[in-house]
Design a protein around this motif. Structure first.
Motif, PDB file in Angstrom:
ATOM      1  N   GLY A   1       6.044   0.948  -5.330  1.00 51.89           N
ATOM      2  CA  GLY A   1       5.726   1.067  -4.243  1.00 51.89           C
ATOM      3  C   GLY A   1       4.550   2.392  -4.427  1.00 51.89           C
ATOM      4  O   GLY A   1       2.802   2.533  -4.419  1.00 51.89           O
ATOM      5  N   SER A   2       3.554   2.951  -6.211  1.00 52.49           N
ATOM      6  CA  SER A   2       2.459   3.125  -7.136  1.00 52.49           C
ATOM      7  C   SER A   2       1.160   2.316  -6.437  1.00 52.49           C
ATOM      8  O   SER A   2       0.344   3.171  -6.447  1.00 52.49           O
ATOM      9  CB  SER A   2       3.201   4.031  -8.047  1.00 52.49           C
ATOM     10  OG  SER A   2       3.632   2.682  -8.572  1.00 52.49           O
ATOM     11  N   LEU A   3       2.079   0.944  -6.428  1.00 47.75           N
ATOM     12  CA  LEU A   3       0.394   0.431  -6.015  1.00 47.75           C
ATOM     13  C   LEU A   3      -0.163   0.949  -5.206  1.00 47.75           C
ATOM     14  O   LEU A   3      -1.491   0.497  -4.795  1.00 47.75           O
ATOM     15  CB  LEU A   3       1.516  -1.072  -6.329  1.00 47.75           C
ATOM     16  CG  LEU A   3       2.170  -1.940  -7.073  1.00 47.75           C
ATOM     17  CD1 LEU A   3       2.455  -3.534  -7.301  1.00 47.75           C
ATOM     18  CD2 LEU A   3       0.774  -1.689  -8.134  1.00 47.75           C
ATOM     19  N   LEU A   4       0.388   0.631  -4.180  1.00 44.77           N
ATOM     20  CA  LEU A   4      -0.441   1.163  -2.859  1.00 44.77           C
ATOM     21  C   LEU A   4      -1.674   2.942  -2.854  1.00 44.77           C
ATOM     22  O   LEU A   4      -2.882   2.413  -2.822  1.00 44.77           O
ATOM     23  CB  LEU A   4       0.500   1.612  -1.787  1.00 44.77           C
ATOM     24  CG  LEU A   4       1.468   0.470  -1.214  1.00 44.77           C
ATOM     25  CD1 LEU A   4       2.450   1.267  -0.259  1.00 44.77           C
ATOM     26  CD2 LEU A   4       0.507  -0.472  -0.559  1.00 44.77           C
TER      27      LEU A   4
ATOM     28  N   ASP B   1      -4.514   5.808   6.811  1.00 51.35           N
ATOM     29  CA  ASP B   1      -5.107   4.380   6.489  1.00 51.35           C
ATOM     30  C   ASP B   1      -4.183   3.381   6.607  1.00 51.35           C
ATOM     31  O   ASP B   1      -5.265   1.959   6.789  1.00 51.35           O
ATOM     32  CB  ASP B   1      -5.805   5.112   5.033  1.00 51.35           C
ATOM     33  CG  ASP B   1      -7.289   5.776   5.093  1.00 51.35           C
ATOM     34  OD1 ASP B   1      -7.411   5.987   6.203  1.00 51.35           O
ATOM     35  OD2 ASP B   1      -7.883   5.780   3.898  1.00 51.35           O
ATOM     36  N   ALA B   2      -3.373   3.252   6.216  1.00 50.12           N
ATOM     37  CA  ALA B   2      -2.703   2.124   5.791  1.00 50.12           C
ATOM     38  C   ALA B   2      -1.402   2.130   6.641  1.00 50.12           C
ATOM     39  O   ALA B   2      -0.868   1.281   6.977  1.00 50.12           O
ATOM     40  CB  ALA B   2      -1.973   1.550   4.760  1.00 50.12           C
ATOM     41  N   LEU B   3      -0.679   3.653   6.934  1.00 52.11           N
ATOM     42  CA  LEU B   3       0.587   3.617   7.979  1.00 52.11           C
ATOM     43  C   LEU B   3       0.794   3.465   9.589  1.00 52.11           C
ATOM     44  O   LEU B   3       1.281   3.628  10.265  1.00 52.11           O
ATOM     45  CB  LEU B   3       1.584   4.634   7.537  1.00 52.11           C
ATOM     46  CG  LEU B   3       1.190   5.262   5.635  1.00 52.11           C
ATOM     47  CD1 LEU B   3       2.220   5.046   5.546  1.00 52.11           C
ATOM     48  CD2 LEU B   3       1.993   2.922   5.599  1.00 52.11           C
ATOM     49  N   VAL B   4      -1.478   3.951   9.596  1.00 48.21           N
ATOM     50  CA  VAL B   4      -0.495   3.790  11.630  1.00 48.21           C
ATOM     51  C   VAL B   4      -0.526   2.876  11.769  1.00 48.21           C
ATOM     52  O   VAL B   4      -1.116   1.513  11.788  1.00 48.21           O
ATOM     53  CB  VAL B   4      -2.786   3.923  12.241  1.00 48.21           C
ATOM     54  CG1 VAL B   4      -2.470   4.161  13.562  1.00 48.21           C
ATOM     55  CG2 VAL B   4      -2.731   4.384  11.480  1.00 48.21           C
ATOM     56  N   GLY B   5       0.359   2.659  12.623  1.00 50.64           N
ATOM     57  CA  GLY B   5       1.223   1.293  13.612  1.00 50.64           C
ATOM     58  C   GLY B   5       2.449   0.896  13.310  1.00 50.64           C
ATOM     59  O   GLY B   5       3.131  -0.026  13.437  1.00 50.64           O
TER      60      GLY B   5
ATOM     61  N   ALA C   1       0.960  -1.964   5.071  1.00 47.91           N
ATOM     62  CA  ALA C   1      -0.147  -1.270   4.736  1.00 47.91           C
ATOM     63  C   ALA C   1      -0.903  -1.927   3.398  1.00 47.91           C
ATOM     64  O   ALA C   1      -2.146  -1.367   3.201  1.00 47.91           O
ATOM     65  CB  ALA C   1       0.782   0.268   3.218  1.00 47.91           C
ATOM     66  N   HIS C   2      -0.379  -2.477   2.235  1.00 44.99           N
ATOM     67  CA  HIS C   2      -1.539  -3.693   1.488  1.00 44.99           C
ATOM     68  C   HIS C   2      -2.245  -3.881   2.601  1.00 44.99           C
ATOM     69  O   HIS C   2      -3.278  -3.881   1.796  1.00 44.99           O
ATOM     70  CB  HIS C   2      -0.999  -4.686   1.031  1.00 44.99           C
ATOM     71  CG  HIS C   2      -1.236  -5.366  -0.386  1.00 44.99           C
ATOM     72  ND1 HIS C   2      -1.699  -7.083   0.477  1.00 44.99           N
ATOM     73  CD2 HIS C   2      -1.398  -5.727  -0.889  1.00 44.99           C
ATOM     74  CE1 HIS C   2      -2.442  -7.325  -0.671  1.00 44.99           C
ATOM     75  NE2 HIS C   2      -2.367  -6.137  -1.403  1.00 44.99           N
TER      76      HIS C   2
ATOM     77  N   GLN D   1      -8.693  -3.957   3.532  1.00 48.88           N
ATOM     78  CA  GLN D   1      -9.643  -4.532   4.533  1.00 48.88           C
ATOM     79  C   GLN D   1     -10.538  -3.715   4.303  1.00 48.88           C
ATOM     80  O   GLN D   1     -11.878  -3.907   4.015  1.00 48.88           O
ATOM     81  CB  GLN D   1      -9.481  -4.667   5.758  1.00 48.88           C
ATOM     82  CG  GLN D   1      -7.986  -5.972   6.221  1.00 48.88           C
ATOM     83  CD  GLN D   1      -7.820  -5.718   7.478  1.00 48.88           C
ATOM     84  OE1 GLN D   1      -8.209  -4.507   8.365  1.00 48.88           O
ATOM     85  NE2 GLN D   1      -6.882  -6.482   8.178  1.00 48.88           N
ATOM     86  N   ALA D   2     -10.273  -2.780   3.489  1.00 48.20           N
ATOM     87  CA  ALA D   2     -10.941  -1.667   3.663  1.00 48.20           C
ATOM     88  C   ALA D   2     -11.269  -1.197   1.691  1.00 48.20           C
ATOM     89  O   ALA D   2     -12.520  -0.023   1.881  1.00 48.20           O
ATOM     90  CB  ALA D   2     -10.390   0.393   3.560  1.00 48.20           C
TER      91      ALA D   2
END
Length: 504
Positions: free
Chosen positions: A39-42, A444-448, A494-495, A500-501
C-alpha cells in the motif's frame, strides 16, 4: 529484459511440511522480491501530488560533493518520512528496509535493485541507518561527516505553510487548538528536567492543530510554563492564515487552562476577528461566584429548611461540602464576570459549569471574549449561549487530543532519543510531516470509504500492509498485490481519487 528475480544469496533448498490430504506442502525462497508494504504506492502518489518531499528538501542545505553522492537529499527525506508512515520508527529498521525495492520505488530511487552500487552495497537500493543518522545529527552542527544541515526557521515556516494550504479557502470560522503533552526522556539527554504533574523526566512539546491539520510542533524543556511559546506561534499562524484567507475569516483559539495567560488573551482581544475559548482553573473566588447556582438546585432538591440544616451541620464539622447521595447527578451553567486580583488586566466573561457527579460537587470554568452577539454568529447555536459554548464547542477540543495521540503513538513523535535537543526537534518534525501525509491520504482519497474516519494507525494496518511481489524490467516496474486483500475496493477507490488529483 526481466531481472533475475529467483536468484538469492543462499542455495535453493526446499522445505517439506506436513501433507495437506494427498497433496505435498513444499516451500523455498524462490518467490522473488516480496514486500509487506504494497500500500505504500498510495503514499507515493500523495507525496507526488503535493510535491511534499521536494519542497521539504528546500529547508536543508546539502554541502556534500555531488559526484560522490549516492543518495540524494530528497531520497533520504522520503525514506525517513515514508518509513515512519509505514510503521518503522527506529533507524535500525532501515538496515533491512534498504533491501526492499518497493520502498525504493516509493522514494523514487531509479536503481531499485541496487545493481549500480559498489560491491559491498550491491542489492541495497536505499540508505542504511548510519547515513540517516548523519542526516538527523546534522541539526547539531556541520562536521566532516555531517554535511546536511536543516534550517529550523525554514522547517517551522514549511510546517505552517503546508498546514495553512490544507485549510479550505471557503472556510469562514476556523478553530486553532493548542495543547502540550509529555514526551518521556530516555537517558541523560540535553534538556532533561523532571515534571511534577506527569511525574517523570520528560520534554513538553507544544502542538497546534486546525481540525486534523498540524500547524505547530515545538519540542520544549519541561521546566517551563505549559503556555510558553504559544504567543509567538499564534502570531505566525494567524499571519499565514490572514495571507491565505483574508481578514474576514474568523479565527477562534481553543485551549485548556494551562494557556489562560493574560498576554495571550490580551493579544487576541486586540485582533479583529480573532477570539478565544479557553479553560480557566478553578479557585476560591470562582467557586464563590458559582455557589448561588448550586444553592438554587440543592434548595429545590432537599427543600429550603433541610438544606439550611445540612449546611449548618457541614460547617460545624468543617466539611468541604454537605453530604450528597452518591447517585445525585446535575449540571447547570452560569454566566459570570471575573477578574483576577493581579494577573489579569481586565474583567472577562466566564462561563461556569455547576456539576454534581457521583455525589461530589465538581465546578468547571471557561473564559471567552465571545458575547454571542457577533455578526458572524447569526443563528449558529454553538456560540449563542454559554451552555452551548461549553458543551458543544469547548468540550469538542478532546478531538484535538486524539490528534496528539496519533502523533505520539502512531507516528512515533515521542521517539526523541538522541542526545541533543536540536536533532530531537528534527525527529519531531519528521513525525509531524509523516502525519501530514497520512492525513492527506485520509482527506484526499478515503472519503466515502470505511477508512474515512480511521486513525492513521488503522490506515497503515489495513491499507499499507498488503503483500506485494515486485518485478523489474527495462520497460516497467510491475507490482502484484495480494489477491486476497480485504481492502482491495478501498485501495482502488483511493487510487482513482489520487490519480484524478495528480498534476497534469
Amino acid at each position: 529484459m526481466e531481472a533475475t528475480q529467483a536468484q538469492t544469496h543462499c542455495n535453493q533448498q526446499s522445505f517439506a511440511f506436513q501433507d495437506l490430504g494427498q497433496r505435498k506442502v513444499i516451500a523455498d525462497f524462490s518467490g522473488g522480491y516480496l514486500s509487506s508494504d504494497g500500500g505504500s504506492l498510495l503514499l507515493r502518489e500523495v507525496d507526488h501530488n503535493r510535491s511534499f518531499t521536494c519542497e521539504l528538501a528546500k529547508c536543508f542545505t546539502d554541502t556534500r560533493l555531488v559526484p560522490l553522492v549516492e543518495h540524494k537529499l530528497e531520497h533520504l527525506l522520503a525514506q525517513r518520512v515514508h518509513g515512519i508512515c509505514l510503521g518503522y520508527e527506529d533507524l535500525n529498521d532501515h538496515d533491512k528496509l534498504r533491501l526492499d525495492p518497493l520502498l525504493g520505488l516509493t522514494c523514487d530511487k531509479e536503481d531499485l535493485l541496487g545493481e549500480q552500487r559498489a560491491e559491498e552495497n550491491q542489492g541495497k537500493a536505499l540508505a542504511g541507518k548510519s547515513t540517516l543518522n548523519r542526516l538527523e545529527l546534522g541539526s547539531n552542527g556541520l562536521t566532516k561527516t555531517k554535511k546536511i544541515q536543516p534550517h529550523p526557521d525554514r522547517l517551522q515556516d514549511f510546517l505552517i505553510d503546508q498546514g495553512v494550504k490544507r485549510i479550505p479557502r471557503k472556510a469562514r470560522v476556523l478553530t486553532i487548538d493548542f495543547d502540550a503533552t509529555d514526551d518521556l526522556i530516555s537517558g541523560d539527554q540535553e534538556g532533561r528536567f523532571f515534571h511534577g504533574y506527569y511525574g517523570h523526566y520528560c520534554y513538553l512539546p507544544l502542538y497546534a492543530f486546525c481540525g486534523d491539520i498540524p500547524l505547530w510542533a515545538e519540542l520544549r524543556e519541561a521546566n517551563i510554563d505549559a503556555s510558553k511559546g504559544t504567543l509567538p506561534a499564534l502570531k505566525l499562524i494567524v499571519a499565514k492564515i490572514r495571507k491565505r484567507l483574508g481578514k474576514k475569516a474568523i479565527i477562534i483559539i481553543r485551549a485548556d487552562s494551562g494557556f489562560c495567560r493574560d498576554d495571550i488573551l490580551t493579544w487576541i482581544e486586540a485582533q479583529k476577528n480573532v477570539h478565544y475559548v479557553v479553560g480557566l482553573a478553578k479557585n476560591a473566588a470562582l467557586k464563590r461566584l458559582l455557589a448561588p447556582t448550586y444553592d438554587t438546585f440543592l434548595e429545590k432538591h432537599f427543600g429550603k429548611e433541610t438544606y439550611e440544616e445540612l449546611r449548618t451541620k457541614a460547617k460545624e464539622k468543617k466539611l468541604k461540602q454537605i453530604p450528597l447521595p452518591d447517585d445525585l447527578q446535575h449540571i447547570a451553567f452560569s454566566e459570570l464576570r471575573y477578574r483576577t486580583q493581579k494577573s489579569w488586566t481586565r474583567e472577562r466573561r466566564v462561563i461556569g459549569k455547576a456539576a454534581i457527579t457521583g455525589g461530589k460537587i465538581n465546578p468547571r470554568f471557561i473564559v471567552t471574549d465571545l458575547t454571542g452577539e457577533e455578526d458572524w454568529i447569526e443563528a449558529d447555536a454553538t456560540y449563542l449561549s454559554g451552555q452551548a459554548l461549553y458543551q458543544e464547542y469547548y468540550c469538542a477540543r478532546g478531538d484535538m487530543e486524539n490528534r496528539i495521540k496519533e502523533q505520539q503513538m502512531d507516528m512515533f513523535a515521542d521517539r526523541t532519543s538522541t542526545r541533543k535537543m536540536a536533532s530531537n526537534q528534527l525527529r519531531l518534525y519528521f513525525s509531524t510531516f509523516a502525519y501530514m501525509l497520512m492525513r492527506d491520504l485520509r482527506a484526499d482519497a478515503l472519503v466515502g470509504t470505511r477508512l474515512a474516519r480511521a486513525s492513521v494507525g488503522q490506515i497503515r494496518l489495513h491499507l499499507f500492509k498488503i503483500a506485494a511481489q515486485l518485478t523489474v524490467s527495462v520497460r516497467r516496474v510491475y507490482i502484484r498485490l495480494c489477491t486476497a486483500c480485504p481492502m482491495a475496493e478501498v485501495f482502488a477507490h483511493a487510487h482513482g481519487k489520487l490519480r484524478q488529483a495528480a498534476p497534469g
